[in-house]
Design a protein around this motif. Structure first.
Motif, mmCIF file in Angstrom:
data_model
loop_
_atom_site.group_PDB
_atom_site.id
_atom_site.type_symbol
_atom_site.label_atom_id
_atom_site.label_comp_id
_atom_site.label_asym_id
_atom_site.label_seq_id
_atom_site.Cartn_x
_atom_site.Cartn_y
_atom_site.Cartn_z
ATOM 1 N N GLU A 194 45.892 7.469 29.440
ATOM 2 C CA GLU A 194 46.387 6.113 29.149
ATOM 3 C C GLU A 194 45.260 5.095 29.038
ATOM 4 O O GLU A 194 45.348 4.158 28.259
ATOM 5 N N ILE A 195 44.216 5.258 29.855
ATOM 6 C CA ILE A 195 43.165 4.218 29.892
ATOM 7 C C ILE A 195 41.973 4.585 29.009
ATOM 8 O O ILE A 195 41.333 3.717 28.440
ATOM 9 N N GLY A 196 41.686 5.872 28.922
ATOM 10 C CA GLY A 196 40.600 6.279 28.028
ATOM 11 C C GLY A 196 39.210 5.969 28.548
ATOM 12 O O GLY A 196 38.301 5.663 27.785
ATOM 13 N N ILE A 197 39.035 6.023 29.881
ATOM 14 C CA ILE A 197 37.668 5.978 30.438
ATOM 15 C C ILE A 197 37.546 7.123 31.458
ATOM 16 O O ILE A 197 38.569 7.608 31.962
ATOM 17 N N PRO A 198 36.312 7.538 31.781
ATOM 18 C CA PRO A 198 36.144 8.578 32.797
ATOM 19 C C PRO A 198 36.749 8.148 34.140
ATOM 20 O O PRO A 198 36.737 6.962 34.477
ATOM 21 N N ILE A 199 37.263 9.106 34.867
ATOM 22 C CA ILE A 199 37.915 8.823 36.146
ATOM 23 C C ILE A 199 37.191 9.594 37.254
ATOM 24 O O ILE A 199 36.856 10.769 37.092
ATOM 25 N N GLU A 200 36.979 8.865 38.374
ATOM 26 C CA GLU A 200 36.429 9.518 39.571
ATOM 27 C C GLU A 200 37.580 9.849 40.516
ATOM 28 O O GLU A 200 38.502 9.051 40.648
ATOM 29 N N VAL A 201 37.462 10.974 41.214
ATOM 30 C CA VAL A 201 38.425 11.251 42.286
ATOM 31 C C VAL A 201 37.679 11.251 43.614
ATOM 32 O O VAL A 201 36.607 11.849 43.756
ATOM 33 N N HIS A 202 38.254 10.539 44.574
ATOM 34 C CA HIS A 202 37.650 10.365 45.899
ATOM 35 C C HIS A 202 38.696 10.828 46.911
ATOM 36 O O HIS A 202 39.709 10.169 47.097
ATOM 37 N N CYS A 203 38.472 11.979 47.519
ATOM 38 C CA CYS A 203 39.524 12.612 48.314
ATOM 39 C C CYS A 203 39.112 12.801 49.766
ATOM 40 O O CYS A 203 37.954 13.094 50.070
ATOM 41 N N HIS A 204 40.091 12.651 50.635
ATOM 42 C CA HIS A 204 39.877 12.847 52.076
ATOM 43 C C HIS A 204 40.730 13.992 52.609
ATOM 44 O O HIS A 204 41.741 14.368 52.008
ATOM 45 N N GLY A 205 40.319 14.506 53.767
ATOM 46 C CA GLY A 205 40.889 15.751 54.272
ATOM 47 C C GLY A 205 41.957 15.610 55.344
ATOM 48 O O GLY A 205 42.184 16.568 56.088
ATOM 49 N N ASP A 206 42.646 14.470 55.396
ATOM 50 C CA ASP A 206 43.621 14.273 56.485
ATOM 51 C C ASP A 206 44.706 15.341 56.500
ATOM 52 O O ASP A 206 45.275 15.644 57.548
ATOM 53 N N LEU A 207 45.040 15.888 55.320
ATOM 54 C CA LEU A 207 46.037 16.963 55.271
ATOM 55 C C LEU A 207 45.384 18.294 54.878
ATOM 56 O O LEU A 207 46.073 19.225 54.459
ATOM 57 N N GLY A 208 44.068 18.359 54.996
ATOM 58 C CA GLY A 208 43.359 19.620 54.748
ATOM 59 C C GLY A 208 43.221 19.984 53.277
ATOM 60 O O GLY A 208 43.024 21.146 52.949
ATOM 61 N N MET A 209 43.304 19.006 52.377
ATOM 62 C CA MET A 209 43.288 19.352 50.945
ATOM 63 C C MET A 209 42.200 18.642 50.149
ATOM 64 O O MET A 209 42.292 18.563 48.922
ATOM 65 N N MET A 219 40.503 18.426 37.121
ATOM 66 C CA MET A 219 41.143 19.186 36.036
ATOM 67 C C MET A 219 42.133 18.296 35.282
ATOM 68 O O MET A 219 42.216 18.353 34.050
ATOM 69 N N GLY A 220 42.867 17.465 36.025
ATOM 70 C CA GLY A 220 43.821 16.549 35.391
ATOM 71 C C GLY A 220 43.109 15.571 34.462
ATOM 72 O O GLY A 220 43.553 15.327 33.339
ATOM 73 N N VAL A 221 41.988 15.029 34.942
ATOM 74 C CA VAL A 221 41.225 14.063 34.139
ATOM 75 C C VAL A 221 40.730 14.728 32.855
ATOM 76 O O VAL A 221 40.826 14.151 31.754
ATOM 77 N N ILE A 222 40.222 15.934 32.992
ATOM 78 C CA ILE A 222 39.715 16.651 31.806
ATOM 79 C C ILE A 222 40.885 16.992 30.868
ATOM 80 O O ILE A 222 40.771 16.829 29.648
ATOM 81 N N ASP A 223 42.002 17.388 31.446
ATOM 82 C CA ASP A 223 43.194 17.651 30.613
ATOM 83 C C ASP A 223 43.641 16.378 29.894
ATOM 84 O O ASP A 223 44.248 16.446 28.820
ATOM 85 N N GLY A 224 43.355 15.223 30.493
ATOM 86 C CA GLY A 224 43.686 13.937 29.862
ATOM 87 C C GLY A 224 42.628 13.485 28.861
ATOM 88 O O GLY A 224 42.719 12.389 28.310
ATOM 89 N N GLY A 225 41.579 14.296 28.688
ATOM 90 C CA GLY A 225 40.612 14.034 27.624
ATOM 91 C C GLY A 225 39.376 13.240 28.023
ATOM 92 O O GLY A 225 38.679 12.698 27.159
ATOM 93 N N GLN A 226 39.094 13.145 29.323
ATOM 94 C CA GLN A 226 37.925 12.360 29.752
ATOM 95 C C GLN A 226 37.001 13.181 30.663
ATOM 96 O O GLN A 226 37.404 14.211 31.192
ATOM 97 N N ASP A 227 35.788 12.665 30.867
ATOM 98 C CA ASP A 227 34.899 13.247 31.872
ATOM 99 C C ASP A 227 35.455 12.931 33.256
ATOM 100 O O ASP A 227 36.004 11.849 33.479
ATOM 101 N N ALA A 228 35.272 13.882 34.168
ATOM 102 C CA ALA A 228 35.747 13.700 35.541
ATOM 103 C C ALA A 228 34.551 13.609 36.479
ATOM 104 O O ALA A 228 33.557 14.317 36.309
ATOM 105 N N TYR A 229 34.653 12.704 37.451
ATOM 106 C CA TYR A 229 33.607 12.547 38.468
ATOM 107 C C TYR A 229 34.245 12.861 39.818
ATOM 108 O O TYR A 229 35.321 12.327 40.133
ATOM 109 N N ILE A 230 33.585 13.710 40.585
ATOM 110 C CA ILE A 230 34.121 14.070 41.902
ATOM 111 C C ILE A 230 33.208 13.495 42.982
ATOM 112 O O ILE A 230 31.990 13.679 42.944
#
Ligand SMILES: [Zn+2]
Length: 412
Positions: A194-209, A219-230
């Motif tokens: 929808e936005i058409g810019i690279p997206i970063e994902v910033h995740c925490h482990g409170d539920l172990g994931m 993978m979702g970001v790449i499937d949406g057609g953008q570079d992904a930053y982790i």
């Protein structure tokens, strides 16, 4: 197909963790090791915090000198024009910034207590991005704090305003570790598409994931057609239950079923540096590496039971997905069991020359040795533990930089 980039936040999320911290020299070593490992960016600190200024400036100088290259050094501040002004008055040369503001109604109402609404949040963020750009920031990430509990329509508006004002990326912060791989994959894809810019994902482990969510989100970001930053941290050190572990994220992307060979990193990642950085971070944070930590735990290549030992002796691939050598493990480590001369804040010249001699560093003159000793003493005051060989080597090689980053002037 989009690529995956790593932004390590050990020197920001890791050091703001309760009970934990790093000396300025240790933060510098982490930046150096992340650069060696091929990480795209280190979120190297807090440009509005006065005691960080000399460290941040010194590390920017290391970048100019080509030592911290090609890694980018990004500062983290709140998304307000006032913080941007303060950041540029304290650290004028900074080029990469993460600007953070809460986006969920829980946090907007819970933190600002009715003093701000969604429109105010959009305005503050836009003003902060404009201010950063006017100071010459080139690599601006806008962070949506608590994005995973934010209304999707508002998050999309927030992201499109960030893009309009010139942000390079949106950071989707799963601040409380609330997502699961399915929900974050979906959001990553929606935002990218929808936005058409690279997206970063910033995740925490409170539920172990944290690691699973980071990989699924990317993978979702790449499937949406953008570079992904982790966003990662070394050994997963971070607020509360921690962040996505750097090495585990790399292993998951390189080795897991259906992913191995499918996704490409935007910068070449040298997994062979994993052992060194994880061991160092464990020492510097004073947090042992769990025995079962992916890749670098003591038990990851240990086999005792009859069937497993027999199987791995016949062919390691029977019970191992990857080889210890890939992570830079396998070299015997020397542990002193007898007399030892350590560096310390009260070290003298004779002991210091002995320590440096053991790591093959000698000095032309006594004055030079004394200067480096003085810096090492100060580094010890901040670290409160013996310096490791790489730290001593750094101080001896770059005494001016060491002096700058060790300088704290609270009364100035
Ligand atoms: Zn965080």
């Amino acid at each position: 197909m989009g690529k995956i980039y790593l932004i390590d936040v050990t020197n920001r999320d890791g050091v703001q963790t309760a009970r934990l911290g790093l000396s300025k020299l240790a933060k510098t070593m982490i930046n150096i090791y992340l650069n060696e490992m091929g990480v795209y960016q280190s979120e190297f600190g807090f440009p509005t915090t006065k005691h960080e200024s000399n460290y941040l400036q010194a590390n920017l100088r290391l970048a100019e000198m080509g030592i911290l290259q090609p890694i980018r050094l990004g500062g983290w501040i709140r998304a307000s024009a006032e913080d941007v002004e303060r950041a540029y008055s304290l650290v004028p040369g900074i080029k990469s910034l993460s600007l953070s503001i809460s986006t969920s109604s829980q946090m907007i109402n819970g933190k600002f207590q009715g003093k701000k609404n969604e429109e105010d949040i959009l305005a503050m963020m836009a003003e902060a991005v404009d201010a950063a750009r006017s100071h010459g920031a080139e690599n601006i990430g806008v962070n949506a704090e608590d994005a995973s509990r934010t209304d999707t329509d508002f998050l999309l508006r927030f992201a499109s305003v960030a893009k309009e004002h010139g942000a390079a990326r949106l950071r989707y912060c799963d601040t409380l570790g609330y997502d699961n791989p399915f929900t974050i994959h979906k959001m990553g894809k929606v935002l990218a598409r929808e936005i058409g810019i690279p997206i970063e994902v910033h995740c925490h482990g409170d539920l172990g994931m944290a690691v699973a969510n980071s990989v699924a989100g990317a993978m979702g970001v790449i499937d949406g057609g953008q570079d992904a930053y982790i966003n990662t941290t070394v050994n997963g050190i971070g607020e509360r239950a921690g962040n996505a572990d750097l090495v585990a994220v790399v292993l998951a992307l390189k080795k897991s079923k259906g992913l191995a060979g499918k996704y490409r990193f935007g910068t070449p990642i040298r997994l062979s540096k994993a052992w060194k950085i994880c061991k160092y971070a464990s020492y510097a944070f004073d947090v042992p590496i769990p025995i079962n930590q992916p890749g670098v735990g003591a038990n990851v290549f240990a086999h005792a039971s009859g069937i497993h030992a027999d199987g791995v002796l016949k062919d390691p691939q029977n019970y191992e997905l990857y080889d210890f050598k890939e992570l830079g493990r396998g070299e015997p480590e020397m542990v002193e069991t007898g007399r030892e001369i350590c560096s310390g804040e009260y070290s003298g010249i004779s002991g210091f020359r002995h320590i440096m001699g053991k790591i093959a560093i000698s000095f032309e003159t006594r004055a030079e040795a004394e200067r480096v000793l003085e810096l090492a003493r100060h580094a010890n005051v901040l670290a409160q533990k013996p310096l490791v060989a790489d730290e001593l080597q750094f101080i001896a090689q770059y005494p001016d930089i060491a002096k700058e980053l060790l300088t704290l002037t609270p009364l100035a």
